[in-house]
Design a protein around this motif. Structure first.
Motif, PDB file in Angstrom:
ATOM      1  N   VAL A 236      -1.019   3.334   6.872  1.00 46.16           N
ATOM      2  CA  VAL A 236      -1.140   3.236   5.945  1.00 46.16           C
ATOM      3  C   VAL A 236      -1.625   1.825   5.202  1.00 46.16           C
ATOM      4  O   VAL A 236      -1.427   1.206   5.827  1.00 46.16           O
ATOM      5  CB  VAL A 236       0.462   3.855   4.949  1.00 46.16           C
ATOM      6  N   ARG A 237      -2.148   1.915   4.105  1.00 46.64           N
ATOM      7  CA  ARG A 237      -2.844   0.587   3.613  1.00 46.64           C
ATOM      8  C   ARG A 237      -2.235   1.095   1.722  1.00 46.64           C
ATOM      9  O   ARG A 237      -2.187   1.495   1.279  1.00 46.64           O
ATOM     10  CB  ARG A 237      -4.310  -0.107   3.523  1.00 46.64           C
ATOM     11  N   VAL A 238      -2.785  -0.837   1.017  1.00 48.88           N
ATOM     12  CA  VAL A 238      -2.171  -0.323  -0.140  1.00 48.88           C
ATOM     13  C   VAL A 238      -2.672   0.008  -0.948  1.00 48.88           C
ATOM     14  O   VAL A 238      -4.327  -0.666  -1.133  1.00 48.88           O
ATOM     15  CB  VAL A 238      -2.233  -2.582  -0.601  1.00 48.88           C
ATOM     16  N   GLY A 239      -2.556   0.615  -2.082  1.00 49.49           N
ATOM     17  CA  GLY A 239      -3.175   1.746  -2.763  1.00 49.49           C
ATOM     18  C   GLY A 239      -3.829   0.367  -4.131  1.00 49.49           C
ATOM     19  O   GLY A 239      -3.974  -1.298  -3.735  1.00 49.49           O
ATOM     20  N   SER A 240      -4.643   0.742  -4.772  1.00 49.12           N
ATOM     21  CA  SER A 240      -5.274   0.099  -5.854  1.00 49.12           C
ATOM     22  C   SER A 240      -4.405  -0.287  -7.407  1.00 49.12           C
ATOM     23  O   SER A 240      -4.528  -0.685  -8.448  1.00 49.12           O
ATOM     24  CB  SER A 240      -6.409   1.262  -6.620  1.00 49.12           C
ATOM     25  N   GLY A 241      -2.957  -0.191  -7.054  1.00 46.96           N
ATOM     26  CA  GLY A 241      -2.529   0.123  -8.575  1.00 46.96           C
ATOM     27  C   GLY A 241      -1.921  -1.426  -7.761  1.00 46.96           C
ATOM     28  O   GLY A 241      -1.602  -1.989  -7.019  1.00 46.96           O
ATOM     29  N   LEU A 242      -0.605  -1.610  -8.684  1.00 46.81           N
ATOM     30  CA  LEU A 242       0.356  -3.271  -8.412  1.00 46.81           C
ATOM     31  C   LEU A 242       0.950  -3.234  -7.559  1.00 46.81           C
ATOM     32  O   LEU A 242       1.852  -1.928  -7.722  1.00 46.81           O
ATOM     33  CB  LEU A 242       0.473  -4.248 -10.387  1.00 46.81           C
ATOM     34  N   GLY A 243       1.404  -4.540  -6.934  1.00 47.83           N
ATOM     35  CA  GLY A 243       2.754  -4.505  -6.120  1.00 47.83           C
ATOM     36  C   GLY A 243       2.540  -3.645  -4.635  1.00 47.83           C
ATOM     37  O   GLY A 243       0.935  -3.784  -4.800  1.00 47.83           O
ATOM     38  N   PRO A 244       3.251  -3.971  -4.093  1.00 43.25           N
ATOM     39  CA  PRO A 244       3.468  -3.363  -2.294  1.00 43.25           C
ATOM     40  C   PRO A 244       3.443  -2.416  -2.561  1.00 43.25           C
ATOM     41  O   PRO A 244       3.533  -1.020  -3.354  1.00 43.25           O
ATOM     42  CB  PRO A 244       4.597  -3.803  -2.108  1.00 43.25           C
ATOM     43  N   GLY A 245       3.421  -1.430  -1.525  1.00 46.81           N
ATOM     44  CA  GLY A 245       2.854   0.088  -1.426  1.00 46.81           C
ATOM     45  C   GLY A 245       3.985   0.805  -0.007  1.00 46.81           C
ATOM     46  O   GLY A 245       4.815  -0.635   0.653  1.00 46.81           O
ATOM     47  N   GLU A 246       4.606   1.410  -0.472  1.00 44.17           N
ATOM     48  CA  GLU A 246       5.281   1.772   1.241  1.00 44.17           C
ATOM     49  C   GLU A 246       4.996   3.867   0.684  1.00 44.17           C
ATOM     50  O   GLU A 246       4.795   4.772  -0.116  1.00 44.17           O
ATOM     51  CB  GLU A 246       6.432   1.328   0.803  1.00 44.17           C
ATOM     52  N   ARG A 247       5.617   4.810   2.083  1.00 42.43           N
ATOM     53  CA  ARG A 247       5.845   5.726   2.377  1.00 42.43           C
ATOM     54  C   ARG A 247       6.790   5.615   3.416  1.00 42.43           C
ATOM     55  O   ARG A 247       6.581   5.298   4.245  1.00 42.43           O
ATOM     56  CB  ARG A 247       4.566   5.657   3.588  1.00 42.43           C
ATOM     57  N   SER A 248       7.564   6.728   2.764  1.00 41.96           N
ATOM     58  CA  SER A 248       9.322   6.849   3.577  1.00 41.96           C
ATOM     59  C   SER A 248       9.182   8.359   3.948  1.00 41.96           C
ATOM     60  O   SER A 248       9.186   8.616   2.638  1.00 41.96           O
ATOM     61  CB  SER A 248      10.254   6.564   2.424  1.00 41.96           C
ATOM     62  N   ILE A 249       9.546   8.344   5.329  1.00 44.49           N
ATOM     63  CA  ILE A 249      10.152   9.939   5.702  1.00 44.49           C
ATOM     64  C   ILE A 249      11.000   9.904   5.841  1.00 44.49           C
ATOM     65  O   ILE A 249      11.086   8.638   6.752  1.00 44.49           O
ATOM     66  CB  ILE A 249       8.735  10.181   6.333  1.00 44.49           C
ATOM     67  N   LEU A 250      12.232  11.171   6.313  1.00 37.36           N
ATOM     68  CA  LEU A 250      12.733  10.918   6.775  1.00 37.36           C
ATOM     69  C   LEU A 250      12.502  12.235   7.913  1.00 37.36           C
ATOM     70  O   LEU A 250      11.618  13.122   7.731  1.00 37.36           O
ATOM     71  CB  LEU A 250      14.105  12.402   6.184  1.00 37.36           C
ATOM     72  N   ILE A 251      12.668  11.859   9.332  1.00 34.92           N
ATOM     73  CA  ILE A 251      12.252  12.600  10.145  1.00 34.92           C
ATOM     74  C   ILE A 251      13.729  13.540  11.171  1.00 34.92           C
ATOM     75  O   ILE A 251      14.999  12.621  11.597  1.00 34.92           O
ATOM     76  CB  ILE A 251      11.435  12.203  10.880  1.00 34.92           C
ATOM     77  N   VAL A 252      14.054  14.676  11.304  1.00 34.64           N
ATOM     78  CA  VAL A 252      14.382  15.278  11.435  1.00 34.64           C
ATOM     79  C   VAL A 252      14.528  16.092  13.219  1.00 34.64           C
ATOM     80  O   VAL A 252      13.854  16.765  12.974  1.00 34.64           O
ATOM     81  CB  VAL A 252      15.182  16.503  11.086  1.00 34.64           C
TER      82      VAL A 252
END
Length: 261
Positions: A236-252
């Protein structure tokens, strides 16, 4: 409640996608619990085995006893930095070639009782029990919190392994993924392919791809029967919005418990 569509997908193709509507959660009823989960994700420690990848994670084990309908978290090992840690391994151990011990910080105690987290975990278990005759065997669960975070242009956050792969479990191993949040990022596409494609990049001409998709909405997810497919998530890379970016996922990850004597 067992979902026929999920069972059919796993049985017939070895993978399936699903959305939040599968969990029987009334609209807006889980927002507080989801906010608490996201708060823990926002403070995840960095991956100690992959510095510079902008990956953050925690990991714990749980065991489910189907004859008692009892789910119990397994205590971690005391650690001077993180409080407690849990051994993290994939696949079967080879006594002749032991691997270095790898541990990750535990999921905090206050999150282990989160009603939404437990609902997702139990839903995953229901799907596996419906496919396998496991009524008299404990079910082992590896619960993984993973956040890919980027602060600005030029950064990328990478999952592991960074190729099509299998998680290395037995023929009874299943993996479920539930998106917790996705904010101001591009990328993070998921790819499902044949087992023979493991070790390749998705754009390799030899890769035999089943499906490509991107999880975008909270609790979007997918499940794979590890023995029958390989899978991948892109950086993932930062998008066009303001501030940092993140992708959070739960893996089971779920598999029948195998005693070792």
């Amino acid at each position: 409640m067992v979902e026929a569509g999920v069972m059919d997908g796993l049985r017939e193709r070895g993978f399936v996608r699903y959305g939040a509507d599968r969990f029987g959660i009334r609209a807006g009823s889980a927002e507080d619990d989801l906010a608490r989960i996201r708060k823990v994700f926002a403070a995840l420690p960095s991956d100690p085995y992959a510095p510079g990848t902008h990956r953050f994670r925690r990991y714990s084990h749980a065991v489910y006893l189907p004859w008692k309908d009892e789910l119990s978290w397994i205590p971690g090992t005391p650690d001077p930095v993180h409080g407690t840690v849990t051994d993290c391994f994939q696949g079967e151990e080879d006594p002749a070639h032991p691997r270095p011990r790898r541990v990750l910080p535990d999921i905090p105690e206050e999150l282990r009782g989160n009603a939404l987290l437990l609902r997702l975990l139990r839903w995953d278990i229901e799907q596996v029990l419906s496919l396998r005759n496991l009524g008299s065997r404990p079910l082992w669960a590896g619960v993984h919190l993973i956040r890919l975070g980027v602060d600005g242009p030029g950064q990328s956050a990478v999952s592991t392994p960074d190729c099509l792969h299998q998680d290395g479990g037995s023929a009874g191993t299943f993996t479920f993924a539930h998106l917790i949040s996705r904010t101001n990022v591009t990328g993070g596409q998921n790819v499902i392919a044949t087992p023979g494609s493991a070790g390749l990049q998705p754009d390799d001409p030899w890769a035999d791809i089943h499906a490509e998709f991107t999880l975008t909405d909270p609790l979007d997810g997918y499940a794979v029967h590890d023995h029958r497919v390989s899978h991948y998530v892109g950086p993932v890379r930062v998008g066009s919005g303001l501030g940092p970016g993140e992708r959070s996922i739960l893996i089971v990850g779920l598999a029948p418990y195998v005693p070792q004597l």
